[in-house]
Design a protein around this motif. Structure first.
Motif, PDB file in Angstrom:
ATOM      1  N   PHE A 117      36.987  43.515  49.070  1.00  0.00           N
ATOM      2  CA  PHE A 117      36.263  42.738  47.948  1.00  0.00           C
ATOM      3  C   PHE A 117      35.620  43.624  47.603  1.00  0.00           C
ATOM      4  O   PHE A 117      34.463  42.959  47.797  1.00  0.00           O
ATOM      5  CB  PHE A 117      37.089  41.353  47.929  1.00  0.00           C
ATOM      6  N   ALA A 118      35.370  44.616  48.177  1.00  0.00           N
ATOM      7  CA  ALA A 118      34.227  46.381  47.485  1.00  0.00           C
ATOM      8  C   ALA A 118      34.339  46.990  46.437  1.00  0.00           C
ATOM      9  O   ALA A 118      35.431  47.266  45.928  1.00  0.00           O
ATOM     10  CB  ALA A 118      33.746  46.270  49.012  1.00  0.00           C
ATOM     11  N   GLY A 119      33.634  47.377  45.944  1.00  0.00           N
ATOM     12  CA  GLY A 119      33.810  48.019  44.376  1.00  0.00           C
ATOM     13  C   GLY A 119      33.990  47.505  43.384  1.00  0.00           C
ATOM     14  O   GLY A 119      33.112  47.150  42.713  1.00  0.00           O
ATOM     15  N   ALA A 120      34.607  48.956  42.673  1.00  0.00           N
ATOM     16  CA  ALA A 120      34.574  47.741  40.842  1.00  0.00           C
ATOM     17  C   ALA A 120      35.789  47.510  40.941  1.00  0.00           C
ATOM     18  O   ALA A 120      36.160  47.341  40.551  1.00  0.00           O
ATOM     19  CB  ALA A 120      34.850  49.418  40.354  1.00  0.00           C
ATOM     20  N   LEU A 121      34.695  45.331  40.805  1.00  0.00           N
ATOM     21  CA  LEU A 121      35.497  44.763  41.493  1.00  0.00           C
ATOM     22  C   LEU A 121      35.496  44.012  39.843  1.00  0.00           C
ATOM     23  O   LEU A 121      34.710  43.811  39.020  1.00  0.00           O
ATOM     24  CB  LEU A 121      35.461  43.378  42.002  1.00  0.00           C
ATOM     25  N   GLU A 122      36.762  43.019  39.386  1.00  0.00           N
ATOM     26  CA  GLU A 122      36.880  42.250  38.263  1.00  0.00           C
ATOM     27  C   GLU A 122      36.257  41.443  38.078  1.00  0.00           C
ATOM     28  O   GLU A 122      35.582  41.130  36.972  1.00  0.00           O
ATOM     29  CB  GLU A 122      38.216  42.473  37.323  1.00  0.00           C
ATOM     30  N   HIS A 123      36.376  40.455  39.418  1.00  0.00           N
ATOM     31  CA  HIS A 123      35.172  39.206  39.549  1.00  0.00           C
ATOM     32  C   HIS A 123      35.203  39.159  41.103  1.00  0.00           C
ATOM     33  O   HIS A 123      35.450  40.269  42.236  1.00  0.00           O
ATOM     34  CB  HIS A 123      36.100  38.115  39.040  1.00  0.00           C
ATOM     35  N   VAL A 124      34.004  38.569  41.608  1.00  0.00           N
ATOM     36  CA  VAL A 124      33.782  38.236  42.305  1.00  0.00           C
ATOM     37  C   VAL A 124      34.881  37.584  43.634  1.00  0.00           C
ATOM     38  O   VAL A 124      35.233  36.786  43.271  1.00  0.00           O
ATOM     39  CB  VAL A 124      32.376  37.653  42.571  1.00  0.00           C
ATOM     40  N   THR A 125      35.011  37.899  44.611  1.00  0.00           N
ATOM     41  CA  THR A 125      36.204  36.732  45.689  1.00  0.00           C
ATOM     42  C   THR A 125      35.373  36.733  46.975  1.00  0.00           C
ATOM     43  O   THR A 125      35.120  37.404  47.618  1.00  0.00           O
ATOM     44  CB  THR A 125      37.528  37.651  45.590  1.00  0.00           C
ATOM     45  N   HIS A 126      35.429  35.008  47.301  1.00  0.00           N
ATOM     46  CA  HIS A 126      34.925  34.473  48.785  1.00  0.00           C
ATOM     47  C   HIS A 126      37.030  34.285  49.221  1.00  0.00           C
ATOM     48  O   HIS A 126      37.101  33.812  48.318  1.00  0.00           O
ATOM     49  CB  HIS A 126      33.865  33.377  48.090  1.00  0.00           C
ATOM     50  N   VAL A 127      36.707  33.995  49.989  1.00  0.00           N
ATOM     51  CA  VAL A 127      37.836  33.689  51.207  1.00  0.00           C
ATOM     52  C   VAL A 127      37.459  32.584  51.992  1.00  0.00           C
ATOM     53  O   VAL A 127      35.943  32.631  52.557  1.00  0.00           O
ATOM     54  CB  VAL A 127      38.528  34.499  52.069  1.00  0.00           C
ATOM     55  N   ASP A 128      37.931  31.693  52.369  1.00  0.00           N
ATOM     56  CA  ASP A 128      37.817  30.688  52.863  1.00  0.00           C
ATOM     57  C   ASP A 128      37.773  30.952  54.516  1.00  0.00           C
ATOM     58  O   ASP A 128      39.236  30.942  54.598  1.00  0.00           O
ATOM     59  CB  ASP A 128      38.174  29.294  52.898  1.00  0.00           C
ATOM     60  N   PHE A 129      36.459  31.097  55.237  1.00  0.00           N
ATOM     61  CA  PHE A 129      37.044  31.270  56.818  1.00  0.00           C
ATOM     62  C   PHE A 129      36.251  30.002  57.271  1.00  0.00           C
ATOM     63  O   PHE A 129      35.851  30.762  59.060  1.00  0.00           O
ATOM     64  CB  PHE A 129      36.038  32.846  57.222  1.00  0.00           C
ATOM     65  N   SER A 130      36.310  28.956  57.243  1.00  0.00           N
ATOM     66  CA  SER A 130      35.637  28.378  58.688  1.00  0.00           C
ATOM     67  C   SER A 130      36.468  28.269  59.495  1.00  0.00           C
ATOM     68  O   SER A 130      35.855  28.045  60.874  1.00  0.00           O
ATOM     69  CB  SER A 130      36.363  26.496  57.530  1.00  0.00           C
ATOM     70  N   TYR A 131      37.456  28.295  59.744  1.00  0.00           N
ATOM     71  CA  TYR A 131      38.818  27.968  61.126  1.00  0.00           C
ATOM     72  C   TYR A 131      39.444  29.260  60.791  1.00  0.00           C
ATOM     73  O   TYR A 131      40.491  29.779  60.209  1.00  0.00           O
ATOM     74  CB  TYR A 131      39.716  27.045  60.812  1.00  0.00           C
ATOM     75  N   PRO A 132      38.708  30.842  61.542  1.00  0.00           N
ATOM     76  CA  PRO A 132      38.999  32.244  61.217  1.00  0.00           C
ATOM     77  C   PRO A 132      40.807  32.157  62.134  1.00  0.00           C
ATOM     78  O   PRO A 132      41.624  33.277  61.777  1.00  0.00           O
ATOM     79  CB  PRO A 132      38.554  32.721  62.258  1.00  0.00           C
ATOM     80  N   TYR A 133      41.449  31.291  63.018  1.00  0.00           N
ATOM     81  CA  TYR A 133      42.930  31.850  63.566  1.00  0.00           C
ATOM     82  C   TYR A 133      43.715  31.090  63.080  1.00  0.00           C
ATOM     83  O   TYR A 133      43.906  29.167  62.907  1.00  0.00           O
ATOM     84  CB  TYR A 133      42.815  31.580  64.741  1.00  0.00           C
ATOM     85  N   ASP A 134      45.077  30.901  62.839  1.00  0.00           N
ATOM     86  CA  ASP A 134      46.286  30.524  62.673  1.00  0.00           C
ATOM     87  C   ASP A 134      46.282  29.401  63.331  1.00  0.00           C
ATOM     88  O   ASP A 134      46.822  29.874  64.284  1.00  0.00           O
ATOM     89  CB  ASP A 134      47.375  31.190  61.915  1.00  0.00           C
ATOM     90  N   PRO A 135      46.252  27.597  62.989  1.00  0.00           N
ATOM     91  CA  PRO A 135      46.808  26.539  63.367  1.00  0.00           C
ATOM     92  C   PRO A 135      47.990  27.103  64.176  1.00  0.00           C
ATOM     93  O   PRO A 135      48.247  26.533  65.681  1.00  0.00           O
ATOM     94  CB  PRO A 135      46.663  25.490  62.989  1.00  0.00           C
ATOM     95  N   ALA A 136      49.147  27.041  63.589  1.00  0.00           N
ATOM     96  CA  ALA A 136      50.307  27.297  64.572  1.00  0.00           C
ATOM     97  C   ALA A 136      50.400  28.643  64.639  1.00  0.00           C
ATOM     98  O   ALA A 136      51.099  28.525  66.041  1.00  0.00           O
ATOM     99  CB  ALA A 136      51.231  27.432  62.740  1.00  0.00           C
ATOM    100  N   LEU A 137      50.093  29.623  64.305  1.00  0.00           N
ATOM    101  CA  LEU A 137      50.087  30.816  65.668  1.00  0.00           C
ATOM    102  C   LEU A 137      49.177  30.524  66.899  1.00  0.00           C
ATOM    103  O   LEU A 137      50.332  30.966  68.148  1.00  0.00           O
ATOM    104  CB  LEU A 137      49.913  32.180  64.531  1.00  0.00           C
ATOM    105  N   ARG A 138      48.384  29.970  66.625  1.00  0.00           N
ATOM    106  CA  ARG A 138      47.648  29.107  68.298  1.00  0.00           C
ATOM    107  C   ARG A 138      48.514  28.516  69.434  1.00  0.00           C
ATOM    108  O   ARG A 138      48.667  28.909  70.366  1.00  0.00           O
ATOM    109  CB  ARG A 138      46.540  28.962  67.388  1.00  0.00           C
ATOM    110  N   GLN A 139      48.776  27.330  68.319  1.00  0.00           N
ATOM    111  CA  GLN A 139      50.121  26.610  69.343  1.00  0.00           C
ATOM    112  C   GLN A 139      50.638  27.487  69.761  1.00  0.00           C
ATOM    113  O   GLN A 139      51.681  27.500  70.944  1.00  0.00           O
ATOM    114  CB  GLN A 139      50.332  25.339  68.409  1.00  0.00           C
TER     115      GLN A 139
END
Length: 245
Positions: A117-139
């Motif tokens: 999400f950089a450069g000529a964007l139509e809108h700013v985008t934020h992603v939630d990254f509180s928990y960076p690793y997928d719980p199911a894959l971790r398990q």
């Protein structure tokens, strides 16, 4: 059936046991990936494989084109990503040869292209990254490590440094004070780019050396390579069990 992509790190530039190999020479809006994406079968399941540092191993961690790598995997049909990382051990439990499935990370890198999400964007985008690793894959990784009977930790904080040099002893003291259990150079921005592409992502970390200052001697590549020689075979067994399960 989920199509998993495996990103191989140091010591895992090819996935022994992978069959019906088809190299995909993909270009992306961000340039070429580190190596051709390999499509084939592993443990009886369809799989994609990408050598993070190229094949042969030639791209240092701060120069990996992480955006191209993740984009190419998504374009090739990846629906989830399992990443392999060689790391240094900070916490006393993280001795050489130990596996860790981190649950959190702290990013100390700088100057890397870290978002789509950089450069000529139509809108700013934020992603939630509180928990960076997928719980199911971790398990799945945790269950596979337990089934194989390997020494592992089912949680840990991954501190990602810039590289390519190893850390100073004082930097490791700081990392430990910050709560890091392991230290590596490739965990970011790979994890957040996967999140931006809605790709579930988890990391299997192999401790290949004690972090700086954790032993009286210096860290040598011979020591690291000896641990990798044994540990990578174990990592392949874990990944095969995850896919087969």
């Amino acid at each position: 059936m989920t199509i998993h992509a495996i990103i191989g790190g140091t010591g895992l530039t090819e996935l022994t046991g992978m069959t019906d190999l088809e190299p995909l020479h993909l270009d992306t809006p961000y340039g070429p990936p580190s190596a051709p994406v390999l499509r084939g079968e592993f443990a009886g399941r369809p799989v994609l494989f990408l050598a993070r540092h190229g094949h042969p191993h030639r791209i240092p961690p701060h120069q990996v084109n992480y955006r191209a790598n993740l984009w190419a995997l998504k374009e090739a049909g990846a629906e989830a990503v399992l990443a392999m990382n060689a790391v240094g051990g900070i916490h006393m439990a993280m001795g050489s040869g130990h596996f860790c499935v981190p649950h959190q990370l702290i990013d100390y890198t700088y100057g890397r292209e870290h978002t789509f999400f950089a450069g000529a964007l139509e809108h700013v985008t934020h992603v939630d990254f509180s928990y960076p690793y997928d719980p199911a894959l971790r398990q799945h990784l945790i269950a596979a490590l337990a089934a194989e009977g390997y020494a592992f930790s089912d949680h840990g904080v991954y501190g990602c440094t810039q590289g390519p040099r190893l850390e100073t002893a004082a930097e490791v003291v700081r990392l430990e004070r910050d709560g890091c259990d392991i230290v590596g150079m490739t965990g970011m921005p790979e994890a957040v780019l996967a999140r931006e592409l809605d790709l579930p992502y988890a990391c299997l970390s192999l401790v290949v050396n004690p972090a700086a200052g954790k032993t009286a001697g210096v860290i040598t590549m011979a020591e690291i390579e000896a641990v990798l020689a044994e540990g990578i075979g174990k990592a392949r067994a874990v990944l095969a069990r995850v896919l087969a399960g």
